[in-house]
Design an enzyme around this catalytic site. Structure first.
Site, PDB file in Angstrom:
ATOM      1  N   MET A   1       0.760  -1.226  -0.206  1.00 33.44           N
ATOM      2  CA  MET A   1       0.006   0.058  -0.157  1.00 33.44           C
ATOM      3  C   MET A   1       0.805   1.295  -0.001  1.00 33.44           C
ATOM      4  O   MET A   1       1.671   1.127   0.644  1.00 33.44           O
ATOM      5  CB  MET A   1      -0.763   0.006   1.282  1.00 33.44           C
ATOM      6  N   GLY A   2       0.417   2.250  -0.743  1.00 32.56           N
ATOM      7  CA  GLY A   2       1.252   3.457  -0.818  1.00 32.56           C
ATOM      8  C   GLY A   2       0.672   4.568   0.115  1.00 32.56           C
ATOM      9  O   GLY A   2       0.321   4.175   1.266  1.00 32.56           O
ATOM     10  N   VAL A   4      -1.730   7.051   1.981  1.00 36.49           N
ATOM     11  CA  VAL A   4      -3.273   7.164   2.490  1.00 36.49           C
ATOM     12  C   VAL A   4      -3.719   8.480   2.690  1.00 36.49           C
ATOM     13  O   VAL A   4      -2.914   9.292   3.370  1.00 36.49           O
ATOM     14  CB  VAL A   4      -3.630   6.316   3.591  1.00 36.49           C
ATOM     15  N   LYS A  19      -6.370   5.382  -1.083  1.00 37.59           N
ATOM     16  CA  LYS A  19      -5.225   4.762  -0.670  1.00 37.59           C
ATOM     17  C   LYS A  19      -4.847   4.237  -2.134  1.00 37.59           C
ATOM     18  O   LYS A  19      -5.302   4.207  -3.188  1.00 37.59           O
ATOM     19  CB  LYS A  19      -5.315   3.293  -0.045  1.00 37.59           C
ATOM     20  N   ASP A 111     -14.787 -12.397 -10.179  1.00 38.60           N
ATOM     21  CA  ASP A 111     -14.346 -13.022  -8.804  1.00 38.60           C
ATOM     22  C   ASP A 111     -15.053 -12.749  -7.620  1.00 38.60           C
ATOM     23  O   ASP A 111     -14.630 -12.102  -6.684  1.00 38.60           O
ATOM     24  CB  ASP A 111     -13.036 -12.530  -8.647  1.00 38.60           C
TER      25      ASP A 111
END
Length: 832
Positions: A1-2, A4, A19, A111
Site C-alpha cells: 500500500m502506498g 493514504v 489509498k 471473482d
C-alpha cells in the site's frame, strides 16, 4: 500500500479515505497493462456499494491505482451464522443494485466471493477487487452478443476462487453479466445457510460439482428461507446462463419486492363489525381458507409420551445432500430417508416431520450420501436450534449390496443418539424378514420412492413407474414394489383423471396383497384406491385390516374415517379419529385431521379446539396457526383470526396466511390493504390462479384500478390454463376460468366453460354458486335463478345467500324461505 489520504467524493457527498495500490509486483508487463485498463474501466463505476477507483497513475516510479480505502469486515467473517432474513434481503438488494451498475457499463467482476465483499460499520456491502474484471465491448447492452469477451480459467487463476466460478468460465465459454449472478448466487446461499453448495475436498471435485450437481434449496439448511428466495437463488445457480435472470437489475427488482413483502406488517386491528362472506366474493374470486381441507398425511405415528398440554420434541428431517457425481442418487437418498423417517417415527416422545411440512422444530436431522462404485457412505448429524448446535452425528459406510444393513445401522444410530440427547424411548424392533432378498431390486425401489416424493412433477411420476417396474422385473415377489407401483398409478389418476390408472392401481395393489397379505402399507394403498373410486364400504375393510396389522398406522385411521364420512357415518368417523388420538395423544396430525373433519361439517367450535391442540403440541406449526385462524373466521372473530395468521407468518412466510388476512380486510371493506396482502401472497406463490382471481376481485372494488384488475385476470387465466390441460374435467377449475373470462368481458368463452362445469358437476355447491353469478353476468337471469336454487338444494346454506348481495339479487327472501322449508321437510321425512 502506498500513501493514504483524503478527498471529496461527490457521490457520497463527503470526504473519503483513499489509498494508492502499486501493481509493480506483477512481473508480466502484459498482465500489468491489462490490469490498468480494467482499473480505468472500473473507475467509471459510481455506486455506494462498489469500491471507488479514483485514478490510474503511470509514473516513472511505478504504476499505481488510486482507490477508496474501505473500512469494514470481510463478509466471510460475518457468515459463520446465517443472516436473519430481513438483514439478508437488505444486503442482497444493495449487492445486486451495485452489480446492475457494473453491468450497465459492460463490466463483469469475475471473482465475486465473500472475501471480496466487505461489510461496512453500518452493515452495508462494499464490493471490492475489480482486479480481474473484464469489460465487454457490448457496453451497456445485454451481454449476449458476439462481442462479449472470452475469459478463461487461466485468466482468473489464482485470483478467482473455484467454489464460486460459473460453469461457463470453467468451460472457457464467453462470459456476460450472468456469470456474476451465478457467483453472487453462491454467496447468497452461504449467507443464508453458512454453507457453500459446491465446495468439495479438492479443486477438481469442486469444479465437477459446479458443472454437474444441482444445489439443494437453501430452505433445507435454514427453515426460515421462504420458497420465493429458494426459487430466486436456484435460478441464479442454473448451469445454463440463459436460464438465469436476464441481468442484475431483474434480480434487484425481485429482491426489492421480497424485501417489501417481508417488511410489511399485515393488518391494523379495527373494531369494525365482521361477518362471514359467501364462498365466492364476486364472479371471479375464490376464498382461500388456509389449507383447512388439505391437511397432509404424515408417516410419524407415536404411542405415548408427555402431557398433551406441553410441546413435544419435534425433529425436522431434511433431505440428505447428494455428494455423488450421479444425479439419480439424489432420489435414491430421498427414498432411503423416507424409510428412515418412518422407522424413527416409532420413537416414543418424539414427533418427526418432513422439511416441507411448514413445521419448525427444535431439532433437525441433516446429512449427506455419497456413492463411489459399489461403496456407499452415509453421514448424518443432529442439530439443535436456534444456533444449529451439533448434538450428535456419525458416518456409516459399506458396500451398497448391503443396503439393508446400512439402512438399519443408520436408523439405529440416529435413534440411539436421539435417545441419549432427548431421553427418548427405545426404537421398536422390525418384525419379519426384509421386503426382498435382491439388493438391486431394493435400490431401484428406493430410487422410485424418491422420485414419487416429488410427484408434483408429472415426469417424476413417470420415472418412478419405470423404476418400480424394473424392481418387479428383478424380483417379481417384491410386494412393496407392487405397492409403490400402485401408488404411482394413483398419482397419475389424480393428475390426469384418465380411468385407466385406477384400474392399474387396484390391480397392482391386489398383486401385492397376494404376495404379502400382512403388509399394512399395502392395505392402506388399496383402501385409498377403493375410497377414491367410490367404494367406501370395501375401503373400510382394507383400512381396518391395516390397523389390525399396525395399530399405530396414522394413514389407516385417516383413510378409515374418511371412508366412513363418505358413507354418511359421521359418528363412526369421529370415533375413528378419537381412536387415533387415544393411540397417540401427543401426535399433532390426528387433531389436525379431526379439526378439518369438524370444519367440513360446520362444527367450527370443535374445529377450533382441535387446532388449538395442534399449535400447543407444535408451537412452530405455520399451517396449524393458519387453520386455527380459519376456524376463528368461521366463528366471527376476525381479530383472533388475524392474530393466528400473523403467528403463522412469523413462523414461516406463507401465501395462505397473507391471503386469509387479505380476505378479512376485504370483508371489512379495506380494499387497499387487501390488495397489498394478496400481492404479498403472490410474491410467495406467483403461479396460483386463485390468488390472482382474488387480487382481481379486490382491484375491481377500487376506483381507478380497472387496468390492474384486467391484468390480474389475465394472469389468473395464464396460471389456470396449464392446470386445465392436465385435467380438462376439473369442474371447479372450469368454473373459475369462466369467471375470469367473464370479468374480462369474454362472454362466449365464459358461457362455454361454465356449461362444461355444470355438466360435469351438476350438484357441486361451489361450482353451482359460481355458475349462478356467471350466468347473471351473462344476462341470463332465469338460468342464474335456476342454478342458485339447485345449489340450495345441494347444500348451499341460506345464510350464505343472505350475506352475499350478488346472490340476494337472484332470489327473494320469500322464495329462499320456501326452499329452505322444503329442504327441512324433506330431511325430516327421510329421518323417519
Amino acid at each position: 500500500m502506498g500513501e493514504v489520504y483524503q478527498a471529496w467524493d461527490p457521490l457520497l457527498d463527503r470526504c473519503v479515505a483513499l489509498k494508492t495500490v502499486s501493481i509493480d509486483s506483477i512481473p508480466d508487463r502484459k498482465q500489468r497493462r491489462m490490469l490498468l485498463e480494467e482499473a480505468r474501466a472500473a473507475s467509471s463505476l459510481q455506486h455506494p456499494s462498489l469500491v471507488a477507483i479514483y485514478d490510474v497513475l503511470e509514473l516513472e516510479e511505478g504504476d499505481f491505482i488510486v482507490e477508496e480505502l474501505v473500512v469494514g469486515t470481510p463478509l466471510r467473517e460475518c457468515i459463520r451464522e446465517p443472516f436473519e432474513l430481513g438483514r439478508f434481503l437488505a444486503f442482497a438488494e444493495q449487492c445486486c443494485d451495485a452489480l446492475a451498475t457494473a453491468s450497465a457499463k459492460g463490466i463483469v467482476h469475475c471473482d465475486l466471493k465473500p472475501e471480496n465483499i466487505s461489510v461496512t460499520p453500518d452493515g452495508k456491502p462494499k464490493i471490492l477487487d475489480f482486479g480481474i474484471a473484464r469489460r465487454t465491448t457490448a457496453g451497456s447492452r445485454a451481454f449476449q452478443g458476439p462481442e462479449s469477451p472470452t475469459v478463461t480459467l487461466q485468466d482468473v487463476s489464482p485470483r478467482g476462487t473455484p467454489a464460486y466460478l460459473p460453469p461457463e468460465l470453467i468451460n472457457g465459454q464467453r462470459l456476460d453479466g450472468r456469470a456474476d449472478l451465478f457467483s453472487l448466487g453462491v454467496v447468497f446461499y452461504e449467507m443464508l445457510t453458512g454453507k457453500n453448495p459446491f465446495r468439495r475436498d479438492t479443486i477438481g471435485a469442486t469444479l465437477t460439482s459446479i458443472l454437474t450437481e444441482t444445489a439443494s434449496p437453501p430452505s433445507r439448511l435454514n427453515e426460515q428461507v421462504p420458497a420465493a428466495i429458494d426459487r430466486l437463488i436456484l435460478q441464479m445457480l442454473e448451469k445454463d446462463p440463459s436460464k438465469r435472470p436476464v441481468n442484475a437489475a431483474e434480480v434487484t427488482d425481485r429482491i426489492r419486492d421480497l424485501r417489501r413483502a417481508h417488511a410489511r406488517r399485515p393488518v391494523r386491528r379495527r373494531s369494525t363489525r365482521w361477518r362471514v362472506a359467501a364462498a365466492i366474493l364476486v364472479p371471479i374470486a375464490v376464498l382461500v381458507v388456509g389449507g383447512i381441507l388439505a391437511t397432509s398425511l404424515f408417516r410419524q405415528p407415536r404411542d405415548g409420551g408427555p402431557d398433551m398440554a406441553g410441546e413435544v420434541p419435534c425433529l425436522v428431517v431434511r433431505a440428505f445432500e447428494n455428494l455423488s457425481s450421479e444425479p439419480e442418487m439424489t432420489y435414491f437418498s430421498a427414498g432411503l430417508l423416507e424409510v428412515v423417517e418412518t422407522r424413527l417415527s416409532k420413537l416414543k416422545g418424539l414427533q418427526v416431520v418432513d422439511e416441507n411440512s411448514e413445521i419448525g422444530g427444535r431439532y433437525s436431522l441433516e446429512g449427506s450420501l455419497q456413492r463411489s462404485g459399489s461403496r456407499l457412505r452415509i453421514s448424518y448429524r443432529i442439530l439443535q436450534h436456534p444456533g444449529r448446535i451439533a448434538l450428535e452425528g456419525d458416518l456409516v459406510e459399506g458396500s451398497i449390496e448391503r443396503i439393508f444393513d446400512l439402512q438399519d445401522e443408520v436408523t439405529r444410530g440416529i435413534a440411539e443418539d436421539l435417545k441419549q440427547s432427548l431421553q427418548l424411548g427405545q426404537l421398536p424392533e422390525e418384525s419379519g424378514p426384509p421386503p426382498t432378498d435382491d439388493a438391486l431390486a431394493y435400490q431401484l425401489y428406493l430410487q422410485a420412492r424418491g422420485y414419487l416424493r416429488s410427484y408434483e412433477n408429472p415426469e417424476n411420476v413417470e420415472i418412478a413407474i419405470g423404476l418400480f417396474e424394473r424392481a418387479i422385473e428383478q424380483d417379481p415377489d417384491f410386494a412393496l414394489a407392487h405397492c409403490g407401483l400402485a401408488d404411482a398409478y394413483w398419482k397419475r389418476w389424480e393428475e390426469t383423471k384418465d380411468p385407466v390408472w385406477p384400474q392399474r392401481a387396484e390391480r397392482a395393489s391386489r398383486t401385492a396383497l397376494e404376495i404379502q397379505p400382512d403388509f399394512a402399507e399395502v392395505h392402506v394403498t388399496l383402501g385409498t384406491i377403493l375410497r377414491g373410486t367410490g367404494k367406501p364400504e370395501q375401503a373400510v375393510m382394507e383400512f381396518e385390516r391395516a390397523i389390525d396389522t399396525d395399530p399405530l398406522n396414522d394413514a389407516a385411521y385417516i383413510g378409515l374415517a374418511l371412508s366412513q364420512e363418505a358413507m354418511g357415518q359421521e359418528a363412526a368417523a369421529i370415533e375413528t379419529f378419537e381412536r387415533a388420538i387415544a393411540a397417540r395423544p401427543d401426535y399433532w396430525a390426528s387433531f389436525s385431521h379431526l379439526g378439518a373433519f369438524h370444519g367440513r361439517h360446520g362444527r367450527w367450535e370443535e374445529a377450533r379446539r382441535c387446532f388449538e391442540e395442534v399449535v400447543a403440541l407444535t408451537p412452530k406449526n405455520a399451517r396449524g396457526y393458519s387453520n386455527l385462524g380459519a376456524a376463528h373466521l368461521r366463528l366471527n372473530d376476525p381479530e383472533a383470526a388475524v392474530e393466528a395468521f400473523q403467528k403463522s407468518l412469523q413462523i414461516k412466510p406463507n401465501h395462505r396466511a397473507y391471503s386469509n388476512i387479505a380476505y378479512v380486510q376485504r370483508s371489512q371493506g379495506r380494499m387497499d390493504e387487501a390488495a397489498e396482502n394478496f400481492s404479498n401472497a403472490l410474491v410467495l406463490n406467483p403461479d396460483d390462479s386463485r390468488l390472482w382471481g382474488n387480487l382481481a376481485a379486490t382491484y375491481q372494488s377500487l376506483p381507478g384500478k380497472e387496468a390492474e384488475a384486467d391484468s390480474a385476470l389475465r394472469n389468473a387465466i395464464r396460471c389456470a390454463e396449464p392446470e386445465l390441460a392436465v385435467n380438462p374435467n376439473d369442474a371447479g377449475l372450469l368454473a373459475r376460468l369462466s369467471g375470469y373470462h367473464s370479468g374480462l368481458g369474454e362472454f362466449d368463452r365464459a358461457r362455454e366453460l361454465i356449461e362444461q362445469a355444470v355438466g360435469l358437476a351438476p350438484d357441486q355447491v361451489d361450482v353451482l354458486s359460481r355458475a349462478a353469478l356467471v350466468f347473471d353476468a351473462l344476462g341470463d337471469r332465469e338460468r342464474a335463478r335456476e342454478v342458485i336454487e339447485t345449489a340450495l338444494r345441494s347444500g348451499l346454506s341460506a345464510e350464505s345467500i343472505r350475506q352475499e348481495p350478488a346472490f340476494r339479487s337472484l332470489i327473494t327472501e320469500e322464495d329462499l324461505q320456501k326452499i329452505s322449508d322444503e329442504i327441512r321437510e324433506g330431511s325430516s321425512v327421510s329421518d323417519h
